[in-house]
Write an enzyme that holds these catalytic residues in place. Sequence first.
Site, PDB file in Angstrom:
ATOM      1  N   GLU A 267     -17.095 -63.731  -5.579  1.00 35.69           N
ATOM      2  CA  GLU A 267     -18.475 -63.933  -5.126  1.00 35.69           C
ATOM      3  C   GLU A 267     -18.971 -62.844  -4.185  1.00 35.69           C
ATOM      4  O   GLU A 267     -20.124 -62.433  -4.278  1.00 35.69           O
ATOM      5  CB  GLU A 267     -18.630 -65.309  -4.468  1.00 35.69           C
ATOM      6  CG  GLU A 267     -18.623 -66.481  -5.440  1.00 35.69           C
ATOM      7  CD  GLU A 267     -17.235 -66.938  -5.867  1.00 35.69           C
ATOM      8  OE1 GLU A 267     -16.230 -66.286  -5.466  1.00 35.69           O
ATOM      9  OE2 GLU A 267     -17.135 -67.933  -6.601  1.00 35.69           O
TER      10      GLU A 267
ATOM     11  N   HIS B  72     -17.863 -79.295  -2.187  1.00 38.95           N
ATOM     12  CA  HIS B  72     -18.661 -79.129  -3.407  1.00 38.95           C
ATOM     13  C   HIS B  72     -20.002 -79.845  -3.326  1.00 38.95           C
ATOM     14  O   HIS B  72     -20.604 -80.116  -4.371  1.00 38.95           O
ATOM     15  CB  HIS B  72     -17.891 -79.660  -4.624  1.00 38.95           C
ATOM     16  CG  HIS B  72     -17.019 -78.631  -5.277  1.00 38.95           C
ATOM     17  ND1 HIS B  72     -15.980 -78.031  -4.632  1.00 38.95           N
ATOM     18  CD2 HIS B  72     -17.036 -78.075  -6.522  1.00 38.95           C
ATOM     19  CE1 HIS B  72     -15.379 -77.173  -5.445  1.00 38.95           C
ATOM     20  NE2 HIS B  72     -16.005 -77.178  -6.592  1.00 38.95           N
TER      21      HIS B  72
HETATM   22  C1  LIG Z   1     -14.939 -69.894  -4.976  1.00 40.76           C
HETATM   23  C2  LIG Z   1     -15.241 -70.798  -6.115  1.00 40.76           C
HETATM   24  N1  LIG Z   1     -15.993 -70.341  -7.122  1.00 40.76           N
HETATM   25  C3  LIG Z   1     -16.264 -71.139  -8.177  1.00 40.76           C
HETATM   26  C4  LIG Z   1     -15.777 -72.413  -8.247  1.00 40.76           C
HETATM   27  C5  LIG Z   1     -16.073 -73.322  -9.458  1.00 40.76           C
HETATM   28  N2  LIG Z   1     -14.822 -73.521 -10.185  1.00 40.76           N
HETATM   29  C6  LIG Z   1     -14.035 -74.588  -9.967  1.00 40.76           C
HETATM   30  S1  LIG Z   1     -12.617 -74.519 -10.826  1.00 40.76           S
HETATM   31  C7  LIG Z   1     -13.064 -73.093 -11.595  1.00 40.76           C
HETATM   32  C8  LIG Z   1     -12.177 -72.440 -12.606  1.00 40.76           C
HETATM   33  C9  LIG Z   1     -11.026 -71.766 -11.967  1.00 40.76           C
HETATM   34  O1  LIG Z   1     -10.206 -71.207 -12.955  1.00 40.76           O
HETATM   35  P1  LIG Z   1      -8.688 -70.943 -12.658  1.00 40.76           P
HETATM   36  O2  LIG Z   1      -8.541 -70.360 -11.289  1.00 40.76           O
HETATM   37  O3  LIG Z   1      -8.148 -70.157 -13.787  1.00 40.76           O
HETATM   38  O4  LIG Z   1      -8.036 -72.394 -12.600  1.00 40.76           O
HETATM   39  P2  LIG Z   1      -7.986 -73.480 -13.781  1.00 40.76           P
HETATM   40  O5  LIG Z   1      -9.228 -74.308 -13.672  1.00 40.76           O
HETATM   41  O6  LIG Z   1      -7.897 -72.747 -15.051  1.00 40.76           O
HETATM   42  O7  LIG Z   1      -6.778 -74.293 -13.496  1.00 40.76           O
HETATM   43  C10 LIG Z   1     -14.308 -72.673 -11.132  1.00 40.76           C
HETATM   44  C11 LIG Z   1     -14.992 -71.464 -11.568  1.00 40.76           C
HETATM   45  C12 LIG Z   1     -15.028 -72.861  -7.145  1.00 40.76           C
HETATM   46  N3  LIG Z   1     -14.570 -74.114  -7.082  1.00 40.76           N
HETATM   47  N4  LIG Z   1     -14.755 -72.028  -6.116  1.00 40.76           N
END
Ligand SMILES: Cc1ncc(C[n+]2csc(CCOP(=O)(O)OP(=O)(O)O)c2C)c(N)n1
Lengths: 325, 325, 346, 346
Positions: D82, D151
């Site tokens: 971000e 959130h």
């Molecule tokens: C800093 C931040 N940006 C965006 C989000 C929204 N978000 C929640 S989970 C996620 C996916 C994360 O992917 P990954 O790190 O690969 O974990 P996975 O869900 O695949 O286990 C996103 C974009 C967040 N929670 N925190």
Amino acid sequence: MDITEIDKATLINLYSVISRIRKVQLRIEELYHQDNMKTPVHLCLGQEAIAATICENLTKQDYVFSNHRGHGHYLAKGGDLNAMIAELHCKETGCSKGRGGSMHLIDLSVGLMGSSSIVSGGIPLAVGVAFSSACKKDGLISVVFFGDAASEEGVLHESMNFAAVKKLPVLFVCENNFYSVFSHQTTRQLVTDITARPKAFGIPTYKADGRDVIDAYLKSKQAIEVVRGGQGPAFIECKAYRWRGHAGAGDELKDKYRKLDEWDEWMNCCPLQKYETLLLDNNILTDKIIDTVNSQIDVEINKAFDFANESPLPRKDELEKYLYG
Amino acid sequence: MDITEIDKATLINLYSVISRIRKVQLRIEELYHQDNMKTPVHLCLGQEAIAATICENLTKQDYVFSNHRGHGHYLAKGGDLNAMIAELHCKETGCSKGRGGSMHLIDLSVGLMGSSSIVSGGIPLAVGVAFSSACKKDGLISVVFFGDAASEEGVLHESMNFAAVKKLPVLFVCENNFYSVFSHQTTRQLVTDITARPKAFGIPTYKADGRDVIDAYLKSKQAIEVVRGGQGPAFIECKAYRWRGHAGAGDELKDKYRKLDEWDEWMNCCPLQKYETLLLDNNILTDKIIDTVNSQIDVEINKAFDFANESPLPRKDELEKYLYG
Amino acid sequence: MPWTKFLIDKTEPGFDEHADQEDRKLTFSEAMREGLDQSLARDENVYVMGQGVDDPSGMFGITVDLHKQYGSERVFDTPLSENGLTGIAVGSAIAGMRPVYLHNRPDFLMLAMDQIINHAAKWSYMFGGQSTVPLVIMAVIGRGWGSAAQHSQSLHGLFMHIPGLRLVMPSTAYDAKGLLTASIADNNPVIFIMHRWLFKHSSFVPEELYSIPLGKGVVRRKGKDVTIVAISYMVIEAMRAAEELEKDGYDVEIIDSRTLLPLDEEIILDSIKKTGRLIVADTDWVTAGASAEISAMVADKGFEYLKMPIKRVGWPNSHVPGSYVLEEAFYPGVDDIVSSVKEIVK
Amino acid sequence: MPWTKFLIDKTEPGFDEHADQEDRKLTFSEAMREGLDQSLARDENVYVMGQGVDDPSGMFGITVDLHKQYGSERVFDTPLSENGLTGIAVGSAIAGMRPVYLHNRPDFLMLAMDQIINHAAKWSYMFGGQSTVPLVIMAVIGRGWGSAAQHSQSLHGLFMHIPGLRLVMPSTAYDAKGLLTASIADNNPVIFIMHRWLFKHSSFVPEELYSIPLGKGVVRRKGKDVTIVAISYMVIEAMRAAEELEKDGYDVEIIDSRTLLPLDEEIILDSIKKTGRLIVADTDWVTAGASAEISAMVADKGFEYLKMPIKRVGWPNSHVPGSYVLEEAFYPGVDDIVSSVKEIVK
Ligand SMILES: Cc1ncc(C[n+]2csc(CCOP(=O)(O)OP(=O)(O)O)c2C)c(N)n1
Ligand SMILES: Cc1ncc(C[n+]2csc(CCOP(=O)(O)OP(=O)(O)O)c2C)c(N)n1
Ligand SMILES: [Mg+2]
Ligand SMILES: [Mg+2]
């Protein structure tokens, strides 16, 4: 990787932990549409073996930080099932007293230190706990689980650099399931070998196949031995597939974003099934033991949901109660 | 590295640019105690050749982002000297109209896009400009200068990842002078080879000796050719020594924090002196030409300080003037 | 060269709430250093980190030579990784340490907002009170010498908006040490903001470790015509303004808020009950900042006592400019306070 | 699975300032999508980025399929970075592009505060107006379904504190499109915060691109007893409260601030001149937030009209809890507005 390198008790325990995570996830999914769990869930179906094999190599006191997809980490580390299911029901008896919900599991009695729903948020926290262990010379190590997308956040790099400079006892565990919500790793990273990043900070790295329990266990073991040896941090990338959508039950839109060859390759190889067959083939388990193990788990899960359902909700007049420590 | 690979006009121009930066820095230092420049200055004495050799390989339109130690970048890119000295005097005629001070130099007419005094702050900005060039297909490239300590900020890694994924025309220039204020690189980084980090994102890397103009020029040239080729970003680490304290004139406390062997090694090798000797030895320059060049520079510097001194201060009633664009 | 020295040596008349005590006059930075020293000695879980805490200038003197006393494991320099290091401090606090993380400027805290706001401030609540985050984050408001927009911010207005944080802004050496002790002892994340122009101010400082409770303001001057609630360095400006106003017959009461989270609402309301008039003086932008909160609080809970509009004296709608002439226009001071008082009294 | 759908489908009675126009009723998210679509079509410097903007759910429908229309160079997904991506957007804006950067939640903006506050907001000023940063950063306030403390934040109170930013919070589909156009057209960084519970509300939305000037509030309901200044989703709650209060004979005036930076002070003061009473209703913490600023502004400039204390209806001193029972206690709504009105009227 050879199954004979692992003793029988460990092999059986791993089976039971993985099966338990699987069953808990499936039950949550099954009941989720009833709307009694009013909190987002991020199921770890398909990724169970990673949490299980890492935690199998930890002591109860060792520290673990988790993330939004944290049910498996919590259970593998020995977190209380009743308290987890109650938390998913937003009850006062939940592990976070209903304040946290599904993304904020904690069980300090087994070193499960909590989880952040900010992607990458838990990473520096784990390094900080490792720093504390280094100060106190308590011999404990700290582990943090995070996803492939979390590896894109700057804070991972800052954390790795500090852990390396100070030689802190922390293990970085990247669960690469190829997706961040609907987005594939290749759209977000040019070098998809995530271990290239820790290498740049002088951190020893390991790669494991999250479908293969033996591989994941032995690689975890190596990595954790390095960390426990006091030489500083280590990093392990474990690949596995996210069987479901990013959040909630099922994966309605899967045809709209999955790579189909990848889907075939990974979905056709269930970590639990593969492991069960291996254990049967090697006479570590019998069908009978498997049945016993699994029916005990079922009983336990039933009890946990009963416990959650019967538990009281938080009291409205205690809204502000835990704001200050 | 061979001097014959570079044409004579370029060699002479490099001499003049480096000498000019040097002289401007020394004059600022000389006059700084008079308190007419009421703004912090971060002199780039010892590091002049880096800015000069990089910018020699750029077009006037190419973009440059600078940092707190930005005088050399500004001058090498062709920034107006009068406007810079006026800015140091906080005058309305300054390049930032007296709003920015020494750490915020800008000259859009030569692609010097500005500088951030937040360490690492300019890095993503440069990537953003490169993104814009990629969209517009204008063939320009973007360059950002930053220090060894800036490489510890997470945002560098985020920026490199994005630049690599999108194959953006940006050159990352890390000026490694071993220090962040009083703190040596080895206390902050385990792997002191900073190019290990860009490699982890699939970015081609170069290393140059900032004392050696020929080496720095030819390496810059290679790196910039790669970027201009449209294959994506490149990264160059240039080592040089910060001859003075972090900020202000002189280095009163140097005995208290410098590594003395390092100090000896680097201070005994002046980039300008070494280059001058090389050019004389190769009959590129004569003593006479050197005198002419340098006295022109002196005249110019005198004029710039006169200009600054005679310039008006900003008007108090225009305090809020440039808040909105 | 002048600039660092210039500001640190700036010796303006501070004031001393124990002016009668002849001995043990310490400057603000000496008091801070003493407090850190004694806290490190007292509790081995306390440690001090930050860019330059072990360097020869020792954070304006606050940390000078502490690493020699306590070793580089307890007092250490950090890489430039503000968000990561904040998270690391938080993690160690969760595990029982009591980190003190120093920054030169509040501006740099903007890199660490995720760990401060999303993590440190929430960790206790999110987990039903099972973990605590005893962490002190310090920063020094820069001012003067053309440091400009990115190196002169206060930004405490942002932190005041966030539940779960403490926000401490001492104005005297005595308070600095006492509030530091209380901050380190507190089980919650504390944002501790100092103003550089206070560092050479001195006052009586007891030798032993003592603590001033968070959430207790103090009346710096008694008066009946108008209440000035002043924050940090603005206490000094308010005291000077009061002296000037006294000549013209105005009787000014000055409250030093000392901490903004918790805010001592009672002391403010009690004063307004008497004076019926309020001026809030802050070292930060007025818009949606601490002065807005104090004003809004009184416009609700103290409305019945109010005789006149509430005035805010703080930063205008501009960034901090580089040029010293513009700085003069930017920073409010004695004159602005004086004219605000005259606007609402009589 | 329910949660995403649950909230998006939540169809509460919105309201429609052009209720008589029968055709062209669009939901808030349809209006946003149309505005983005037309802005992309109109100006090739506009581009849209953010995690998931090109995914099948398209940011609650706001961006759905735009990448198919405009290509993945102009509408694209981003890595999870971000702060870096914000800086990249700022850099491209400096070079003449007009980025629109979408985030799911304001919480994630905390990672980008350095680039927003230290860079985007200051770039024009710091360089004497030579560069501009035409950038729109969007985020959607989450609410409900146990998303908990990390959130569900609003956090616009933080942005209101920073000079150089615009801060836009529409409450109707009509305003959403018009303010979006104005935001993209503006040469300054705009923080554009939407509330998820508004997304299915619909109102008349003209087909052509139109712009609502930043800094102009609107009277949503005329009344003479009390002024409610409401922000974003609280406009809906205030309208409902007004209906209820009408039954008891209270005549409520409601002002939708629409933008907080700039704030339309005039429309608020004009209303208070008439009613003498003010309630500010916000979707954020009250402490040092937007409601504090509006209250403080009136306690100064509108003091002479005020008959009663100014009340703030907003978030209490707690993080957003996970459990739905606690959420009920946490979020203020119709009842809180009604009782505040009854407290200060008669
Ligand atoms: C800093 C931040 N940006 C965006 C989000 C929204 N978000 C929640 S989970 C996620 C996916 C994360 O992917 P990954 O790190 O690969 O974990 P996975 O869900 O695949 O286990 C996103 C974009 C967040 N929670 N925190
Ligand atoms: C984010 C941030 N943290 C800290 C500072 C304070 N600071 C200004 S310059 C500097 C040293 C930076 O070192 P380096 O990047 O190596 O550049 P150099 O000064 O050596 O050219 C520091 C710590 C800052 N300006 N920004
Ligand atoms: Mg993933
Ligand atoms: Mg350096």
